[in-house]
Design a protein around this motif. Structure first.
Motif, PDB file in Angstrom:
ATOM      1  N   SER A   1       0.845  -1.185   0.000  1.00 38.83           N
ATOM      2  CA  SER A   1       0.000   0.000   0.000  1.00 38.83           C
ATOM      3  C   SER A   1       0.884   1.240   0.000  1.00 38.83           C
ATOM      4  O   SER A   1       2.051   1.183   0.383  1.00 38.83           O
ATOM      5  CB  SER A   1      -0.913   0.015   1.233  1.00 38.83           C
ATOM      6  N   GLY A   2       0.311   2.360  -0.434  1.00 37.32           N
ATOM      7  CA  GLY A   2       1.051   3.617  -0.413  1.00 37.32           C
ATOM      8  C   GLY A   2       1.943   3.849  -1.599  1.00 37.32           C
ATOM      9  O   GLY A   2       2.783   4.752  -1.575  1.00 37.32           O
ATOM     10  N   VAL A   3       1.802   3.036  -2.638  1.00 33.32           N
ATOM     11  CA  VAL A   3       2.617   3.213  -3.845  1.00 33.32           C
ATOM     12  C   VAL A   3       1.691   3.615  -4.985  1.00 33.32           C
ATOM     13  O   VAL A   3       0.993   2.785  -5.551  1.00 33.32           O
ATOM     14  CB  VAL A   3       3.375   1.924  -4.220  1.00 33.32           C
ATOM     15  N   ALA A   4       1.670   4.880  -5.316  1.00 31.16           N
ATOM     16  CA  ALA A   4       0.775   5.390  -6.361  1.00 31.16           C
ATOM     17  C   ALA A   4       1.568   6.278  -7.309  1.00 31.16           C
ATOM     18  O   ALA A   4       2.672   6.733  -6.996  1.00 31.16           O
ATOM     19  CB  ALA A   4      -0.382   6.168  -5.743  1.00 31.16           C
ATOM     20  N   GLY A   5       0.977   6.520  -8.479  1.00 31.90           N
ATOM     21  CA  GLY A   5       1.594   7.441  -9.430  1.00 31.90           C
ATOM     22  C   GLY A   5       2.598   6.815 -10.367  1.00 31.90           C
ATOM     23  O   GLY A   5       3.338   7.543 -11.047  1.00 31.90           O
ATOM     24  N   HIS A   6       2.651   5.487 -10.429  1.00 31.00           N
ATOM     25  CA  HIS A   6       3.574   4.818 -11.345  1.00 31.00           C
ATOM     26  C   HIS A   6       2.788   3.865 -12.236  1.00 31.00           C
ATOM     27  O   HIS A   6       1.871   3.173 -11.781  1.00 31.00           O
ATOM     28  CB  HIS A   6       4.639   4.031 -10.578  1.00 31.00           C
ATOM     29  N   ASP A   7       3.165   3.815 -13.496  1.00 34.09           N
ATOM     30  CA  ASP A   7       2.508   2.922 -14.435  1.00 34.09           C
ATOM     31  C   ASP A   7       2.766   1.465 -14.064  1.00 34.09           C
ATOM     32  O   ASP A   7       3.776   1.141 -13.419  1.00 34.09           O
ATOM     33  CB  ASP A   7       3.019   3.167 -15.856  1.00 34.09           C
ATOM     34  N   ALA A   8       1.859   0.599 -14.493  1.00 35.05           N
ATOM     35  CA  ALA A   8       2.056  -0.835 -14.280  1.00 35.05           C
ATOM     36  C   ALA A   8       3.324  -1.272 -15.005  1.00 35.05           C
ATOM     37  O   ALA A   8       3.592  -0.848 -16.136  1.00 35.05           O
ATOM     38  CB  ALA A   8       0.852  -1.625 -14.802  1.00 35.05           C
ATOM     39  N   GLY A   9       4.110  -2.086 -14.354  1.00 36.71           N
ATOM     40  CA  GLY A   9       5.345  -2.564 -14.949  1.00 36.71           C
ATOM     41  C   GLY A   9       6.531  -1.637 -14.758  1.00 36.71           C
ATOM     42  O   GLY A   9       7.641  -1.963 -15.199  1.00 36.71           O
TER      43      GLY A   9
END
Length: 272
Positions: free
Chosen positions: A172-180
């Motif tokens: 949790s807490g990991v946002a703002g990055h594209d998948a992969g």
């Protein structure tokens, strides 16, 4: 001396810690190292060859809180440790001879014991030397050849373990990055029993609510628990396009993207 021979080991980790072990029933001391008899470390026969053949042996021992702990072993703190082995006269330690020098290779844990491969000084001769001409980059992301700064904003992220299932973790807490974005990258544990351990990321999927599902190539030796903090580092698949578009670092690309493929050598030539 034949009736008073014992073996003594000195192991120096990469962090500078030096430990001494002996198969004698009493402690020995020389070269400023105390060799303890209660460590449970012993060696199998050392195989030594002439010329450039690789010397090899194995060290076997017990995990203990005082010497070699499970946590240090699983954290990789014993990897590539320098090893010296002597035959020594326990009645006069000045009467000794060095019979092996090398480093620890693969370490295998089994219950409350471990087995470590020993590699001699000639072992590096088995490695490829020189530069490899290949379309993909030969550098490691962030090293002296790559020169990319992984502390740049957007190329790392911290999160909290929500669920752990062996080689799969939900964060949790990991946002703002594209998948992969973190595939081929690294996961580093920042807190908890597994602090300091790291693993290579095989799969990276973005989930709703700032959650992330990360798959590792191999499960960590000590499993992170829910609530432990981890850091994700962006991954590089070594392609020229990735270097140019994802990292804006094509000036330092260490591959040969225009190198003809192997099948070019056997392709039929067309007369013009």
């Amino acid at each position: 001396m034949s009736g008073t021979i014992a073996r003594a080991w000195a192991v120096r980790r990469c962090d500078g810690l030096v430990l001494g072990f002996t198969d004698h029933d009493r402690a020995l001391s020389f070269e400023g190292i105390a060799f303890r008899p209660d460590s449970g470390l012993s060696a199998r026969a050392v195989v030594q060859g002439l010329g450039l053949s690789v010397d090899n042996s194995e060290a076997v021992g017990a995990l203990s809180d005082a010497a070699i702990t499970e946590r240090d072993l699983m954290a990789g703190r014993w990897d590539a440790a320098d090893v010296r082995l002597w035959e020594v006269d326990w009645s006069d330690a000045a009467n000794r001879r060095l019979i092996f020098r090398g480093h620890l290779g693969e370490v295998v844990r089994s219950g409350a014991a471990f087995r470590a491969e020993l590699r001699g000084l000639s072992e590096p001769l088995n490695r490829a030397q020189g530069r490899v001409y290949h379309p993909r980059c030969a550098a490691v992301l962030g090293d002296g050849l790559c020169r990319f700064d992984l502390t740049r904003a957007g190329y790392s992220a911290e999160g909290v373990v929500v669920l752990e299932e062996g080689d799969r973790l939900e964060l949790s807490g990991v946002a703002g990055h594209d998948a992969g974005w973190f595939e081929h990258g690294q996961l580093v544990v920042l807190s908890g029993a597994a602090e300091g351990l790291s693993g290579m990321v095989k799969a990276d999927a973005a989930l709703p609510g700032g959650r992330r599902e990360v798959g590792l190539w191999t499960a960590l030796g000590i499993r992170p628990a829910p609530g432990d903090r981890v850091r994700l580092l962006a991954g590089c698949d070594k392609r020229a396009e990735t270097c140019r578009m994802k990292f804006l670092n094509y000036l330092n690309f260490r591959g040969f993207p225009h190198l003809p493929p192997e099948d070019w050598l056997i392709a039929p030539k067309v007369n013009r």
